[in-house]
Design a protein around this motif. Structure first.
Motif, PDB file in Angstrom:
ATOM      1  N   SER A 182       0.833  -1.207   0.000  1.00  0.00           N
ATOM      2  CA  SER A 182       0.000   0.000   0.000  1.00  0.00           C
ATOM      3  C   SER A 182       0.866   1.255   0.000  1.00  0.00           C
ATOM      4  CB  SER A 182      -0.922  -0.016   1.223  1.00  0.00           C
ATOM      5  OG  SER A 182      -1.693   1.160   1.287  1.00  0.00           O
ATOM      6  N   ASN A 256      -6.173   7.440  -3.174  1.00  0.00           N
ATOM      7  CA  ASN A 256      -7.100   6.766  -2.274  1.00  0.00           C
ATOM      8  C   ASN A 256      -7.664   5.477  -2.871  1.00  0.00           C
ATOM      9  OD1 ASN A 256      -9.822   6.351  -0.835  1.00  0.00           O
ATOM     10  ND2 ASN A 256      -8.834   7.900   0.435  1.00  0.00           N
ATOM     11  N   THR A 259      -4.933   2.723  -2.836  1.00  0.00           N
ATOM     12  CA  THR A 259      -4.675   2.135  -1.515  1.00  0.00           C
ATOM     13  C   THR A 259      -5.866   1.310  -1.045  1.00  0.00           C
ATOM     14  OG1 THR A 259      -5.395   4.217  -0.516  1.00  0.00           O
ATOM     15  CG2 THR A 259      -3.033   3.894  -0.782  1.00  0.00           C
ATOM     16  N   ARG A 260      -7.075   1.705  -1.438  1.00  0.00           N
ATOM     17  CA  ARG A 260      -8.259   0.913  -1.077  1.00  0.00           C
ATOM     18  C   ARG A 260      -8.204  -0.477  -1.725  1.00  0.00           C
ATOM     19  NH1 ARG A 260     -12.449   3.084   1.594  1.00  0.00           N
ATOM     20  NH2 ARG A 260     -12.481   5.356   1.879  1.00  0.00           N
ATOM     21  N   ASN A 263      -5.853  -2.451   0.258  1.00  0.00           N
ATOM     22  CA  ASN A 263      -6.456  -2.769   1.549  1.00  0.00           C
ATOM     23  C   ASN A 263      -7.482  -3.896   1.429  1.00  0.00           C
ATOM     24  OD1 ASN A 263      -4.921  -0.706   2.583  1.00  0.00           O
ATOM     25  ND2 ASN A 263      -6.577   0.807   2.558  1.00  0.00           N
ATOM     26  N   SER A 264      -8.174  -3.934   0.299  1.00  0.00           N
ATOM     27  CA  SER A 264      -9.128  -5.028   0.073  1.00  0.00           C
ATOM     28  C   SER A 264      -8.390  -6.360  -0.029  1.00  0.00           C
ATOM     29  CB  SER A 264      -9.924  -4.773  -1.210  1.00  0.00           C
ATOM     30  OG  SER A 264     -10.686  -3.598  -1.093  1.00  0.00           O
ATOM     31  N   ASN A 296     -10.054  -4.278   8.729  1.00  0.00           N
ATOM     32  CA  ASN A 296     -10.704  -3.124   8.109  1.00  0.00           C
ATOM     33  C   ASN A 296     -10.298  -1.824   8.801  1.00  0.00           C
ATOM     34  OD1 ASN A 296     -12.526  -2.029   6.183  1.00  0.00           O
ATOM     35  ND2 ASN A 296     -14.023  -1.741   7.816  1.00  0.00           N
ATOM     36  N   THR A 299      -6.550  -0.885   7.880  1.00  0.00           N
ATOM     37  CA  THR A 299      -6.278  -0.354   6.538  1.00  0.00           C
ATOM     38  C   THR A 299      -6.935   0.996   6.286  1.00  0.00           C
ATOM     39  OG1 THR A 299      -8.161  -1.635   5.704  1.00  0.00           O
ATOM     40  CG2 THR A 299      -5.974  -2.646   5.544  1.00  0.00           C
ATOM     41  N   LYS A 300      -8.027   1.270   6.991  1.00  0.00           N
ATOM     42  CA  LYS A 300      -8.752   2.523   6.765  1.00  0.00           C
ATOM     43  C   LYS A 300      -7.887   3.766   6.971  1.00  0.00           C
ATOM     44  CE  LYS A 300     -12.990   4.950   8.078  1.00  0.00           C
ATOM     45  NZ  LYS A 300     -14.167   4.954   8.978  1.00  0.00           N
ATOM     46  N   ASN A 303      -5.822   4.997   3.983  1.00  0.00           N
ATOM     47  CA  ASN A 303      -6.551   5.780   2.983  1.00  0.00           C
ATOM     48  C   ASN A 303      -6.672   7.233   3.417  1.00  0.00           C
ATOM     49  OD1 ASN A 303      -7.047   3.372   1.543  1.00  0.00           O
ATOM     50  ND2 ASN A 303      -8.825   2.944   2.822  1.00  0.00           N
TER      51      ASN A 303
END
Length: 584
Positions: A182, A256, A259-260, A263-264, A296, A299-300, A303
């Motif tokens: 990320s 964003n 990186t999402r 993160n997924s 979750n 990782t948030k 972002n």
């Protein structure tokens, strides 16, 4: 999370200056960090409670409702505490941000007030306005986002790792190993955003300057049918701003989503590994639910911090432009022992040298002696140094060699306020603020009585037209005096100088915008006003200075002729040619 390019020394310097402003509000900063920790702790504790509640659901008919009810009550209390802490944190962050930008704007305005006029003359007004207004607003947005999301984001990442380690070390290691992906994606995308935002800020200042110039001189633009040219120039700058803004926003916007995506991937791996562990009995379903929630939560912040870092890059750029203004070299400070003067009007200029540009000489070895009460007229072709001489007398600019003395005091050894209050001044370019007519006349003497204001207006022959205005002396003048004619504006500035009742006068084409009849009346009033006062009169219409005690004829910064009107005509020289050219 976005990784910014390596900070230059200039960036580090700007950051250090910003931190000095923030340091004054360290109490709010400490509270903000503490409240951020409370908010994160409450947020991270909820998944544990959720997992515990799930583990109390063993099978059909085997549910511990008593335990679940107790957990739900605890969850409600934790959520309320977290919400309150977050609200208080936002209050602290807003307090810091808006106090800091208030301080910066205050310091910027104070610096503008003490900047030498050469800075104001050399920079577009719109660019200066853009620095104080638009750039500070952009900086505030970045700073507020930084405080609001950066603290909570960092604490959330660290706190989540801590909680995850207590639940399952192997699954936590999976999350940690994938995290650098990320960072690399965000760093690759965000490395050019600072440059783009810097160009955006500079171009925005250029655009503001064009708008300010056009709106302020709209009548001139229309009079010379330059609308198309102005529009073309504006469109060119607007197009450049569009390109800079699109590039900056494009790079910052895709950070964003990228990186999402990563993160997924993290969430998917946690779910996959956790499911395998749950099947083999190495972790309970409740604990797996807790880990998924933490994955979750973990990782948030990446972002959010990506957006914060991008916004901070923009904020740092804008802060740098404001700091440049604040750190501009101010006008020469007054000596510690600077005195005041109660001028009687004796002015001496000895061997004065001055030029705006070093390689372009203007005034050299200029000498002048003015006795109290004398009326000195200064005439000559455009660019000969007439207005420059006024700038030096008022100390808007300092002489580069020689000296100017008032009543035997070098003006550099007395306070500027003391010097300038000794002059009443009427310029060719009228300036009126957006206020009532009364306030504009009393600008130099706010404590003047109503009777004094009216008397000054009568002497300037402005009283009659003022009484015809809708609200008389309470009529509000629009910005720049747009609801008055040029002649009416000139009369108000003359009334303002009359009310000041200073021992010395400077009249720079004071009657240039009034009709012949009004000019004759004003000249009569001026003659009364100038009795016993030293007066410097700049005039292009030589008919207005026939009665001057002494006339200086300037050309290329030097006095080439001087004397009375009659004596100069008798010389049949430069003045004679200048005078005859107006009546040929």
């Amino acid at each position: 999370m976005a990784k910014v390019r390596k900070l230059t020394n200039e960036d580090k310097s700007t950051l250090g200056k910003v931190l000095r402003y923030i340091r004054k509000y360290y109490v709010f900063l400490i509270f903000s960090i503490m409240l951020a920790a409370v908010t994160v702790a409450c947020t991270l504790y909820v998944p544990i409670l959720t997992g515990n509640a799930i583990d109390l659901i063993i099978d059909k008919g085997l549910v511990d409702f008593t335990g679940i009810t107790a957990i739900i009550k605890t969850m409600i209390a934790v959520i309320l505490i977290g919400a309150l802490a977050q609200w208080l944190m936002n209050v602290c962050n807003n307090k810091i941000t808006y106090n800091v930008i208030r301080d910066i704007r205050t310091e910027a305005i104070r610096k503008i007030e003490i900047l030498p006029l050469k800075y104001i003359d050399g920079h577009p007004y719109g660019d200066v306005v853009s620095r104080v207004i638009a750039d500070v607003d952009q900086f505030a947005d970045g700073l507020l986002m930084g405080f609001t999301q950066l603290f909570t984001g960092v604490i959330t990442i660290l706190g989540t790792l801590g909680f995850m380690l207590t639940v399952s070390i192997p699954i936590t290691l999976v999350v940690v190993c994938v995290t650098p992906l990320s960072l690399f994606v965000a760093a690759y995308i965000a490395k050019n955003t600072y440059t783009m935002f810097k160009k955006q800020s500079e171009t925005r200042g250029e655009q503001t300057a064009i708008i300010d110039e056009m709106v302020g001189n709209l009548k001139v633009v229309k009079a010379y049918s330059q609308e198309a040219e102005v529009k073309e120039k504006f469109d060119e700058v607007n197009d450049r701003l569009e390109k800079c803004s699109l590039k900056a926003i494009f790079f910052s916007s895709i950070t964003n989503p990228s990186t999402r995506f990563v993160n997924s991937v993290v969430y998917m791996l946690v779910a996959l590994v956790g499911a395998i562990f749950a099947v083999h009995g190495r972790i309970s379903v409740g604990k797996l639910s807790c880990m998924l929630s933490y994955a979750n939560q973990y990782t948030k912040p990446f972002n959010e911090i990506s957006g914060v870092v991008t916004e901070l890059q923009n904020a740092l750029t804008c802060a740098g432009r404001v700091m440049e203004l604040i750190e501009e070299e101010p006008q020469a400070p007054e000596p510690e022992n600077a005195g005041t003067v109660n001028a009687d009007g004796h002015v001496e200029l000895e061997k004065v040298y001055f030029s705006y540009v070093p390689e372009q000489k203007l005034i050299e070895d200029f000498n002048l002696s003015v006795k109290p009460g004398q009326r000195i007229a200064i005439v000559g072709p455009t660019g000969c140094g007439k207005t420059t001489l006024i700038n030096l007398l008022m100390r808007f600019y300092d002489v580069q060699a020689g000296s100017i003395q008032v009543d035997g005091h070098d003006i550099r050894q007395i306070t500027r306020q003391s010097l300038r209050t000794s002059y009443g001044m009427v310029l060719q370019e009228t300036w009126l603020k957006s206020a009532s007519i009364r306030d504009n006349i009393a600008y130099g003497r706010p404590d003047a009585t109503e009777e004094e204001v009216i008397e000054a207006a009568k002497k300037a022959h402005a009283h009659s037209f003022i009484k015809r205005m809708p609200e008389g002396y309470d009529t509000i003048i629009t910005e720049g005096g747009g609801n008055l004619s040029q002649g009416q504006k000139q009369l108000l500035t003359i009334a303002r100088a009359m009310l000041l009742d200073a021992p010395m006068l400077i009249l720079d084409e004071a009657t240039s915008s009034v009709d012949t009849r009004t000019e004759a009346l004003i000249q009569k009033a001026m003659a009364t006003l100038m009795q016993g006062r030293t007066s410097f009169i700049i005039a292009h219409r030589l008919s207005t200075i026939k009665d001057a005690d002494h006339i200086l004829v300037m050309n290329h910064g030097d006095i080439i002729e001087q004397g009375t009107h009659e004596s100069l005509l008798a010389q049949n020289g430069f003045y004679t040619n200048l005078y005859n050219s107006q009546f040929a």
